[in-house]
Design a protein around this motif. Structure first.
Motif, mmCIF file in Angstrom:
data_model
loop_
_atom_site.group_PDB
_atom_site.id
_atom_site.type_symbol
_atom_site.label_atom_id
_atom_site.label_comp_id
_atom_site.label_asym_id
_atom_site.label_seq_id
_atom_site.Cartn_x
_atom_site.Cartn_y
_atom_site.Cartn_z
ATOM 1 N N LEU A 196 0.606 -1.040 0.003
ATOM 2 C CA LEU A 196 -0.510 -0.024 0.086
ATOM 3 C C LEU A 196 0.997 1.619 -0.208
ATOM 4 C CD1 LEU A 196 -2.860 -1.188 2.443
ATOM 5 C CD2 LEU A 196 -3.299 -1.275 0.673
ATOM 6 N N GLN A 197 2.422 1.387 0.628
ATOM 7 C CA GLN A 197 2.920 2.356 0.149
ATOM 8 C C GLN A 197 2.788 3.544 -0.657
ATOM 9 O OE1 GLN A 197 7.156 1.414 1.792
ATOM 10 N NE2 GLN A 197 5.535 0.583 3.667
ATOM 11 N N ALA A 198 3.188 2.728 -2.199
ATOM 12 C CA ALA A 198 3.022 3.626 -3.543
ATOM 13 C C ALA A 198 1.409 4.455 -3.274
ATOM 14 C CB ALA A 198 2.935 2.272 -4.555
ATOM 15 N N GLY A 199 0.602 3.869 -3.000
ATOM 16 C CA GLY A 199 -0.651 4.382 -2.959
ATOM 17 C C GLY A 199 -0.750 5.910 -2.269
ATOM 18 N N CYS A 200 -0.040 5.686 -0.716
ATOM 19 C CA CYS A 200 0.755 6.413 0.602
ATOM 20 C C CYS A 200 0.695 7.794 -0.103
ATOM 21 C CB CYS A 200 0.760 5.775 1.625
ATOM 22 S SG CYS A 200 1.397 7.544 2.775
ATOM 23 N N TYR A 201 2.531 7.530 -1.099
ATOM 24 C CA TYR A 201 3.230 7.965 -1.691
ATOM 25 C C TYR A 201 2.949 8.999 -2.840
ATOM 26 C CZ TYR A 201 7.194 5.981 1.269
ATOM 27 O OH TYR A 201 7.838 5.379 1.917
ATOM 28 N N TRP A 202 1.712 8.594 -3.519
ATOM 29 C CA TRP A 202 1.493 9.177 -4.054
ATOM 30 C C TRP A 202 0.566 10.892 -3.891
ATOM 31 C CZ3 TRP A 202 -4.198 11.004 -3.875
ATOM 32 C CH2 TRP A 202 -4.163 11.999 -5.595
ATOM 33 N N ARG A 203 -0.232 10.642 -2.881
ATOM 34 C CA ARG A 203 -0.836 11.988 -1.875
ATOM 35 C C ARG A 203 0.544 13.190 -1.883
ATOM 36 N NH1 ARG A 203 -2.755 12.328 4.112
ATOM 37 N NH2 ARG A 203 -1.703 10.817 4.172
ATOM 38 N N TRP A 204 1.735 12.002 -1.457
ATOM 39 C CA TRP A 204 2.899 13.606 -0.832
ATOM 40 C C TRP A 204 3.448 14.123 -2.082
ATOM 41 C CZ3 TRP A 204 1.765 15.239 3.243
ATOM 42 C CH2 TRP A 204 1.702 14.338 4.746
ATOM 43 N N ASN A 205 3.857 12.823 -3.325
ATOM 44 C CA ASN A 205 3.813 13.470 -5.044
ATOM 45 C C ASN A 205 3.053 14.021 -5.137
ATOM 46 O OD1 ASN A 205 6.357 11.730 -3.411
ATOM 47 N ND2 ASN A 205 5.998 10.455 -4.350
ATOM 48 N N TRP A 206 2.152 13.613 -5.542
ATOM 49 C CA TRP A 206 0.925 13.900 -6.865
ATOM 50 C C TRP A 206 -0.014 15.421 -5.918
ATOM 51 C CZ3 TRP A 206 -4.014 14.885 -7.025
ATOM 52 C CH2 TRP A 206 -3.791 15.854 -8.907
ATOM 53 N N ALA A 207 0.131 15.017 -4.748
ATOM 54 C CA ALA A 207 -0.858 15.918 -4.448
ATOM 55 C C ALA A 207 -0.106 17.049 -3.655
ATOM 56 C CB ALA A 207 -1.840 15.225 -4.064
ATOM 57 N N ARG A 208 0.770 16.950 -3.052
ATOM 58 C CA ARG A 208 2.165 17.718 -2.445
ATOM 59 C C ARG A 208 1.726 17.700 -1.246
ATOM 60 N NH1 ARG A 208 1.772 21.275 -7.368
ATOM 61 N NH2 ARG A 208 3.576 20.685 -8.936
ATOM 62 N N GLY A 209 1.031 17.037 -0.467
ATOM 63 C CA GLY A 209 0.808 17.146 0.968
ATOM 64 C C GLY A 209 -0.286 16.723 1.249
ATOM 65 N N ASP A 210 -1.338 16.973 1.805
ATOM 66 C CA ASP A 210 -2.865 16.940 3.232
ATOM 67 C C ASP A 210 -3.736 17.698 2.138
ATOM 68 O OD1 ASP A 210 -4.678 15.721 4.688
ATOM 69 O OD2 ASP A 210 -3.963 16.512 6.103
ATOM 70 N N VAL A 211 -4.578 16.975 1.571
ATOM 71 C CA VAL A 211 -5.760 16.962 0.601
ATOM 72 C C VAL A 211 -6.805 17.885 1.262
ATOM 73 C CG1 VAL A 211 -4.891 15.912 -1.323
ATOM 74 C CG2 VAL A 211 -6.239 14.958 -0.289
ATOM 75 N N ASN A 212 -6.765 16.602 2.771
ATOM 76 C CA ASN A 212 -8.387 17.385 3.646
ATOM 77 C C ASN A 212 -8.535 19.240 3.361
ATOM 78 O OD1 ASN A 212 -8.268 14.903 3.943
ATOM 79 N ND2 ASN A 212 -7.743 14.654 6.111
ATOM 80 N N GLY A 213 -9.671 18.958 3.099
ATOM 81 C CA GLY A 213 -10.232 20.773 3.151
ATOM 82 C C GLY A 213 -10.062 21.967 2.192
ATOM 83 N N TRP A 214 -9.326 20.944 0.804
ATOM 84 C CA TRP A 214 -9.004 21.934 0.253
ATOM 85 C C TRP A 214 -10.201 22.310 -1.213
ATOM 86 C CZ3 TRP A 214 -3.115 19.717 -2.150
ATOM 87 C CH2 TRP A 214 -2.746 19.890 -1.085
ATOM 88 N N GLY A 215 -10.248 22.895 -1.362
ATOM 89 C CA GLY A 215 -11.353 24.084 -1.941
ATOM 90 C C GLY A 215 -11.128 23.180 -4.179
ATOM 91 N N ILE A 216 -12.308 22.392 -4.470
ATOM 92 C CA ILE A 216 -12.060 21.979 -5.692
ATOM 93 C C ILE A 216 -12.968 22.574 -6.453
ATOM 94 C CG2 ILE A 216 -10.764 20.367 -4.900
ATOM 95 C CD1 ILE A 216 -13.560 18.971 -4.636
ATOM 96 N N ASP A 217 -13.240 22.581 -7.921
ATOM 97 C CA ASP A 217 -14.422 22.699 -8.354
ATOM 98 C C ASP A 217 -14.391 21.328 -9.436
ATOM 99 O OD1 ASP A 217 -14.402 25.282 -8.428
ATOM 100 O OD2 ASP A 217 -13.353 26.372 -9.143
#
Length: 124
Positions: A85-106
């Motif tokens: 599961l580690q690769a999926g975890c790293y996706w958030r930090w490498n692609w999204a650059r961090g903790d995605v909770n609460g960010w605005g989206i369209d």
């Protein structure tokens, strides 16, 4: 469950992932996911936290999944998860650059890409 199997494209409007886009498919729906003219998307990723269902992964695997809502707090914590599961975890930090909770989206509804429906087997 009006939205099950439907696909959406999300576009981040703030936070470190501003300007990035992600295509997602709804595979579950519940709680207060739509209020007024807004919608909440829960992007389930390894290391993203167990949310309200603490009987799931934590009970089954016994690993440190991080905060209940939000999961691990830095990329280095991904090593606490099962190796597969580690690769999926790293996706958030490498692609999204961090903790995605609460960010605005369209978001907008899109035709589901075959890459998603081939995996899910779900078509709207």
């Amino acid at each position: 469950m009006d939205n099950c199997c439907k696909c959406f494209e999300l576009a981040w409007t703030d936070g470190p992932a501003v300007g990035k886009r992600l295509r997602v498919q709804v595979v579950n729906e519940g709680g207060n996911s739509t209020t007024a003219n807004s919608r909440t998307f829960m992007i389930l990723t390894p290391g993203g936290g167990v949310g309200p269902n603490i009987q799931g992964c934590e009970a089954q695997y016994g690993y440190d999944w991080g905060r209940k809502y939000g999961g691990v707090v830095k990329a280095e914590d991904c090593v606490t998860l099962p190796e597969r599961l580690q690769a999926g975890c790293y996706w958030r930090w490498n692609w999204a650059r961090g903790d995605v909770n609460g960010w605005g989206i369209d978001y907008e509804r899109i035709e589901c890409p075959r890459e998603l429906t081939d995996v899910s087997g779900c078509k709207a």
